[in-house]
Design an enzyme around this catalytic site. Structure first.
Site, mmCIF file in Angstrom:
data_model
loop_
_atom_site.group_PDB
_atom_site.id
_atom_site.type_symbol
_atom_site.label_atom_id
_atom_site.label_comp_id
_atom_site.label_asym_id
_atom_site.label_seq_id
_atom_site.Cartn_x
_atom_site.Cartn_y
_atom_site.Cartn_z
ATOM 1 N N HIS A 156 0.853 -1.179 0.000
ATOM 2 C CA HIS A 156 0.000 0.000 0.000
ATOM 3 C C HIS A 156 0.891 1.232 0.000
ATOM 4 O O HIS A 156 2.104 1.151 0.204
ATOM 5 C CB HIS A 156 -0.973 -0.004 1.178
ATOM 6 C CG HIS A 156 -0.349 0.030 2.537
ATOM 7 N ND1 HIS A 156 0.447 -0.984 3.031
ATOM 8 C CD2 HIS A 156 -0.419 0.953 3.533
ATOM 9 C CE1 HIS A 156 0.840 -0.687 4.260
ATOM 10 N NE2 HIS A 156 0.333 0.488 4.589
ATOM 11 N N HIS B 228 1.059 3.957 1.910
ATOM 12 C CA HIS B 228 1.467 4.714 3.093
ATOM 13 C C HIS B 228 2.986 4.895 3.058
ATOM 14 O O HIS B 228 3.728 4.001 2.622
ATOM 15 C CB HIS B 228 1.065 3.973 4.370
ATOM 16 C CG HIS B 228 -0.311 4.330 4.858
ATOM 17 N ND1 HIS B 228 -1.064 3.486 5.652
ATOM 18 C CD2 HIS B 228 -1.078 5.442 4.684
ATOM 19 C CE1 HIS B 228 -2.222 4.054 5.938
ATOM 20 N NE2 HIS B 228 -2.256 5.239 5.357
ATOM 21 N N ASP C 289 5.414 4.763 5.160
ATOM 22 C CA ASP C 289 6.348 3.831 5.804
ATOM 23 C C ASP C 289 6.524 2.548 5.009
ATOM 24 O O ASP C 289 7.338 1.695 5.373
ATOM 25 C CB ASP C 289 5.914 3.525 7.241
ATOM 26 C CG ASP C 289 4.519 2.935 7.352
ATOM 27 O OD1 ASP C 289 3.645 3.308 6.549
ATOM 28 O OD2 ASP C 289 4.281 2.109 8.261
ATOM 29 N N HIS D 214 -7.472 -2.454 5.554
ATOM 30 C CA HIS D 214 -6.617 -1.524 6.285
ATOM 31 C C HIS D 214 -7.327 -0.173 6.249
ATOM 32 O O HIS D 214 -8.498 -0.090 5.863
ATOM 33 C CB HIS D 214 -5.230 -1.497 5.626
ATOM 34 C CG HIS D 214 -4.222 -0.627 6.309
ATOM 35 N ND1 HIS D 214 -4.097 -0.561 7.684
ATOM 36 C CD2 HIS D 214 -3.285 0.236 5.803
ATOM 37 C CE1 HIS D 214 -3.117 0.285 7.990
ATOM 38 N NE2 HIS D 214 -2.623 0.785 6.877
ATOM 39 N N ASP E 31 -0.329 -4.072 5.907
ATOM 40 C CA ASP E 31 -1.026 -3.691 7.128
ATOM 41 C C ASP E 31 -2.490 -4.106 7.022
ATOM 42 O O ASP E 31 -3.129 -3.939 5.984
ATOM 43 C CB ASP E 31 -0.952 -2.183 7.327
ATOM 44 C CG ASP E 31 0.480 -1.706 7.559
ATOM 45 O OD1 ASP E 31 1.393 -2.541 7.539
ATOM 46 O OD2 ASP E 31 0.659 -0.488 7.757
#
Length: 390
Positions: A69, A71, A73, A195, A265
């Site tokens: 994904h 994001h 991080d 998520h 996640d």
């Protein structure tokens, strides 16, 4: 990319095991899967290239990157890694044309990037506005969800000079993305997992492998009929051979290859459960845990239930949730990953960190009775063919 002729080695190296914020002992998310000498990355958080340099993973062997994904991080390290891998440093002064502007796309195999909708735009915009030119091509394949547009790149920018125009928009069939990559030895399928943003879990499956060979069953027949011993290689592949006297020798039946499930996640990976069934290895996040006797940051009002509710509200899982999913899909080995910065990642040298890690594993054991490992940065191990498959 050279064709693989079987997997003599399948190795996992964790390059980053932190969630959200890194710590002194955990970097942002990244995992290297080594297939013989080739390397596939799963996620590429900030400073992944530094982690690669500190590990035994060879940057020049990376051929595919799978993003779960977008994001930060999990993706902020992608552009720097591409620049280092593909000679993206520097540039030319005014009046001097950079040869990288006129790349011959067909001259090299591109680095293949797989990810959800928006991955292509992120890479293209990042390279454009940092004035980064690459000395070799890349291609982005996007796994589109039903509510994503069928076409388009989510950006008005034209293709980057190094971007292959052959990037695919891969649509789901029956809720999954089957065989987003496959060759004769290994395949990758994927499914959405729940998520706070669109997120993907990947399933890496090895093709069936030769069964256990027992030469004593075959050699007397080969000698009796003066059959060349070279046919043993065909028998090893499971073929049947008819000898000169009419005897038919059947090679050992092939056995299932290894199956790895690598999740991003998630607070609920149910959509991938069927695809992930009977995994040899499941990598599942365990961001937060309730460890009142071990974690000094535990709030007095916290309970297992309140920690789980708070964790799920942020799109994440606890060790118990990971253990329950591992049991549901009958995984043989559960590796917990993606830990809060409050849980140190140096449990191999620090007794306090070890107690916390052991406490996290015990929580997962409440729902799962198989092997459990808590990942730490630079942990590396081979994934062997289980005895149950022999």
């Amino acid at each position: 990319m050279t064709a693989r002729r079987g997997l003599s080695s399948l190795n996992l190296t964790f390059l980053g095991t932190a969630s959200a914020q890194p710590s002194l002992t955990r970097n942002h998310s990244a995992l290297a899967l080594r297939l013989n000498s080739d390397v596939w990355l799963f996620d590429c958080g900030e400073a992944t290239q530094h982690q690669v340099q500190r590990s035994k993973v060879k940057m020049g062997k990376i051929e595919k990157i799978f993003i779960t994904h977008t994001h930060g991080d999990h993706i902020f390290g992608l552009l720097p890694l591409l620049a280092s891998m593909l000679n993206g440093a520097g540039g030319t002064a005014d009046g001097v044309e950079d040869p990288r502007i006129h790349m011959v796309q067909d001259s090299l195999d591109p680095i293949a990037i797989y990810g959800p909708f928006g991955t292509r735009a992120y890479v293209r915009n990042g390279l454009k506005y940092t004035h980064t030119l690459l000395g070799a091509p890349y291609v982005v394949h996007e796994l589109r969800l039903p509510f994503d547009p069928l076409d388009g790149d989510h950006t008005s920018l034209a293709l980057h000079a190094s971007e292959s125009p052959n990037g695919r928009n891969i649509l789901q069939t029956n809720g999954v993305w089957s065989d987003v990559y496959h060759d004769t030895i290994i395949s990758v399928s994927a499914a959405p997992i729940l998520h706070s943003v669109p997120c993907v879990g990947y399933v890496v499956t090895e093709a069936p492998i030769p069964g256990k060979m027992e030469p004593a069953k075959y050699i007397p027949h080969l000698k009796r009929t003066n059959t060349p011993m070279s046919v043993m290689s065909r028998l090893q592949q499971g073929e049947s051979i008819e000898l000169s006297d009419g005897t038919v020798l059947q090679g050992p039946l092939k056995r299932p290859g290894r199956k790895l499930v690598i999740l991003g996640d998630t607070y609920d990976p149910s959509p991938i459960a069927e695809l992930a069934s009977s995994a040899d290895l499941l990598i599942h996040e365990a961001t937060n845990a309730h460890l009142p006797a071990l974690d000094s940051h535990t709030k007095a009002e916290d309970t297992f239930e309140s920690v789980e509710a708070r964790t799920k509200s942020r799109g994440h899982s606890t060790p118990q949730m990971a253990g329950a999913f591992a049991a549901r899909i009958r995984a043989r080995h559960l590796v917990l990953n993606h830990f809060s910065a409050r849980y140190p990642g140096n449990d191999d040298v620090d007794p306090t960190a070890k107690r916390i890690t052991e406490g996290i594993a015990r929580l997962a054991e409440e729902h799962y009775s198989g092997k459990i490992t808590c990942a730490r940065d630079f942990m590396s191990f081979d994934v062997g063919v289980p005895q149950e498959h022999a």
